[in-house]
Design a protein around this motif. Structure first.
Motif, mmCIF file in Angstrom:
data_model
loop_
_atom_site.group_PDB
_atom_site.id
_atom_site.type_symbol
_atom_site.label_atom_id
_atom_site.label_comp_id
_atom_site.label_asym_id
_atom_site.label_seq_id
_atom_site.Cartn_x
_atom_site.Cartn_y
_atom_site.Cartn_z
ATOM 1 N N LEU A 126 4.060 -6.442 9.279
ATOM 2 C CA LEU A 126 3.891 -7.239 8.068
ATOM 3 C C LEU A 126 2.472 -7.110 7.522
ATOM 4 O O LEU A 126 2.269 -7.020 6.307
ATOM 5 C CB LEU A 126 4.216 -8.694 8.371
ATOM 6 N N SER A 127 1.509 -7.071 8.413
ATOM 7 C CA SER A 127 0.124 -6.882 7.990
ATOM 8 C C SER A 127 -0.060 -5.533 7.295
ATOM 9 O O SER A 127 -0.753 -5.436 6.282
ATOM 10 C CB SER A 127 -0.798 -6.993 9.192
ATOM 11 N N ALA A 128 0.568 -4.507 7.842
ATOM 12 C CA ALA A 128 0.485 -3.185 7.212
ATOM 13 C C ALA A 128 1.125 -3.196 5.826
ATOM 14 O O ALA A 128 0.612 -2.561 4.890
ATOM 15 C CB ALA A 128 1.153 -2.144 8.099
ATOM 16 N N LEU A 129 2.200 -3.933 5.661
ATOM 17 C CA LEU A 129 2.823 -4.039 4.334
ATOM 18 C C LEU A 129 1.907 -4.763 3.358
ATOM 19 O O LEU A 129 1.814 -4.386 2.184
ATOM 20 C CB LEU A 129 4.167 -4.761 4.439
ATOM 21 N N TYR A 130 1.218 -5.797 3.823
ATOM 22 C CA TYR A 130 0.253 -6.489 2.958
ATOM 23 C C TYR A 130 -0.855 -5.537 2.512
ATOM 24 O O TYR A 130 -1.258 -5.546 1.347
ATOM 25 C CB TYR A 130 -0.369 -7.684 3.672
ATOM 26 N N VAL A 131 -1.356 -4.741 3.428
ATOM 27 C CA VAL A 131 -2.426 -3.802 3.084
ATOM 28 C C VAL A 131 -1.914 -2.772 2.076
ATOM 29 O O VAL A 131 -2.626 -2.412 1.129
ATOM 30 C CB VAL A 131 -2.980 -3.130 4.358
ATOM 31 N N MET A 132 -0.687 -2.323 2.239
ATOM 32 C CA MET A 132 -0.118 -1.366 1.293
ATOM 33 C C MET A 132 0.025 -1.953 -0.102
ATOM 34 O O MET A 132 -0.042 -1.228 -1.095
ATOM 35 C CB MET A 132 1.254 -0.895 1.780
ATOM 36 N N MET A 133 0.223 -3.272 -0.194
ATOM 37 C CA MET A 133 0.367 -3.920 -1.499
ATOM 38 C C MET A 133 -0.980 -4.282 -2.123
ATOM 39 O O MET A 133 -1.025 -4.877 -3.190
ATOM 40 C CB MET A 133 1.231 -5.170 -1.372
ATOM 41 N N GLY A 134 -2.063 -3.985 -1.442
ATOM 42 C CA GLY A 134 -3.381 -4.254 -1.995
ATOM 43 C C GLY A 134 -3.946 -5.603 -1.613
ATOM 44 O O GLY A 134 -4.937 -6.041 -2.186
ATOM 45 N N ALA A 135 -3.320 -6.287 -0.668
ATOM 46 C CA ALA A 135 -3.807 -7.596 -0.221
ATOM 47 C C ALA A 135 -4.469 -7.420 1.142
ATOM 48 O O ALA A 135 -3.943 -7.838 2.164
ATOM 49 C CB ALA A 135 -2.653 -8.584 -0.155
ATOM 50 N N GLN A 136 -5.645 -6.791 1.129
ATOM 51 C CA GLN A 136 -6.326 -6.470 2.375
ATOM 52 C C GLN A 136 -6.749 -7.720 3.141
ATOM 53 O O GLN A 136 -6.674 -7.760 4.363
ATOM 54 C CB GLN A 136 -7.552 -5.589 2.121
ATOM 55 N N GLN B 55 6.225 5.683 0.033
ATOM 56 C CA GLN B 55 7.569 5.141 0.248
ATOM 57 C C GLN B 55 8.007 5.312 1.698
ATOM 58 O O GLN B 55 8.650 4.421 2.271
ATOM 59 C CB GLN B 55 8.566 5.821 -0.687
ATOM 60 N N LEU B 56 7.670 6.433 2.296
ATOM 61 C CA LEU B 56 7.998 6.640 3.713
ATOM 62 C C LEU B 56 7.259 5.647 4.606
ATOM 63 O O LEU B 56 7.827 5.119 5.569
ATOM 64 C CB LEU B 56 7.677 8.070 4.131
ATOM 65 N N LEU B 57 5.985 5.398 4.295
ATOM 66 C CA LEU B 57 5.233 4.395 5.054
ATOM 67 C C LEU B 57 5.862 3.015 4.909
ATOM 68 O O LEU B 57 5.976 2.271 5.884
ATOM 69 C CB LEU B 57 3.779 4.346 4.582
ATOM 70 N N PHE B 58 6.257 2.678 3.679
ATOM 71 C CA PHE B 58 6.883 1.372 3.462
ATOM 72 C C PHE B 58 8.173 1.244 4.274
ATOM 73 O O PHE B 58 8.410 0.221 4.913
ATOM 74 C CB PHE B 58 7.183 1.161 1.976
ATOM 75 N N ILE B 59 8.998 2.258 4.258
ATOM 76 C CA ILE B 59 10.251 2.222 5.020
ATOM 77 C C ILE B 59 9.953 2.105 6.514
ATOM 78 O O ILE B 59 10.612 1.342 7.234
ATOM 79 C CB ILE B 59 11.109 3.465 4.710
ATOM 80 N N GLY B 60 8.942 2.817 6.989
ATOM 81 C CA GLY B 60 8.586 2.744 8.402
ATOM 82 C C GLY B 60 8.099 1.364 8.805
ATOM 83 O O GLY B 60 8.539 0.802 9.817
#
Length: 165
Positions: free
Chosen positions: A42-52, A5-10
């Motif tokens: 945005l790319s980091a958020l995609y990776v966090m959601m499992g869409a590498q 969650q902290l990574l997502f907020i960042g």
């Protein structure tokens, strides 16, 4: 709060900060760099959601190729932020609020449509899933986009050649 969650907020803050900077900054080159920052977040958020795959494509295509083209065009045109121009279209400011609301409704509908998709989260951003959708469901928009990019390159070459002569 968990670490995820902290990574997502960042990363979400990075995306929002970059997007706001694109609008606020007066120098077009700095705006392009702010947009690159937003794309990376945005790319980091995609990776966090499992869409590498989509995250990697975001970096390679948008932050790499497209933004490099933007920076090249900005430097080729030699746009100066110092030149003050009188605001000629003040009435467009009043259109920002209704179009902003319309855009918000459109985003809400798109997000609700995506969350209604029955795709298991593990395979949403895989290469197989993206390739299958790209070559079946979204083939026409994909081909139209390639034609549009080709026309943009031909137009840029024509403008560059005309300036040289």
């Amino acid at each position: 709060m968990t670490f995820q969650q902290l990574l997502f907020i960042g990363f979400a803050s990075l995306v929002l900060g970059g997007a706001v900077s694109v609008v606020i900054l007066r120098n077009p080159l700095y705006g392009a760099f702010a947009l690159i920052t937003s794309f990376v977040g945005l790319s980091a958020l995609y990776v966090m959601m499992g869409a590498q795959f989509i995250g990697a494509a975001q970096i390679v295509v948008y932050a790499g190729a497209i933004m490099m083209l933007f920076v090249f065009v900005i430097m080729l045109l030699n746009v100066r932020a110092d030149e003050e121009r009188p605001p000629r279209h003040r009435f467009l400011t009043w259109l920002a609020v209704p179009f902003g609301l319309l855009f918000s409704v459109q985003v809400w509908l798109a997000v609700s449509d995506v969350t209604a998709d029955r795709t298991p989260s593990g395979e949403a951003g895989t290469v197989e899933r993206v390739g299958k959708n790209l070559m079946t469901r979204y083939l026409l928009p994909f081909e139209l986009t390639s034609v549009l990019i080709l026309l943009a390159v031909v137009g840029a070459l024509h403008l560059a050649k005309r300036e040289k002569e």
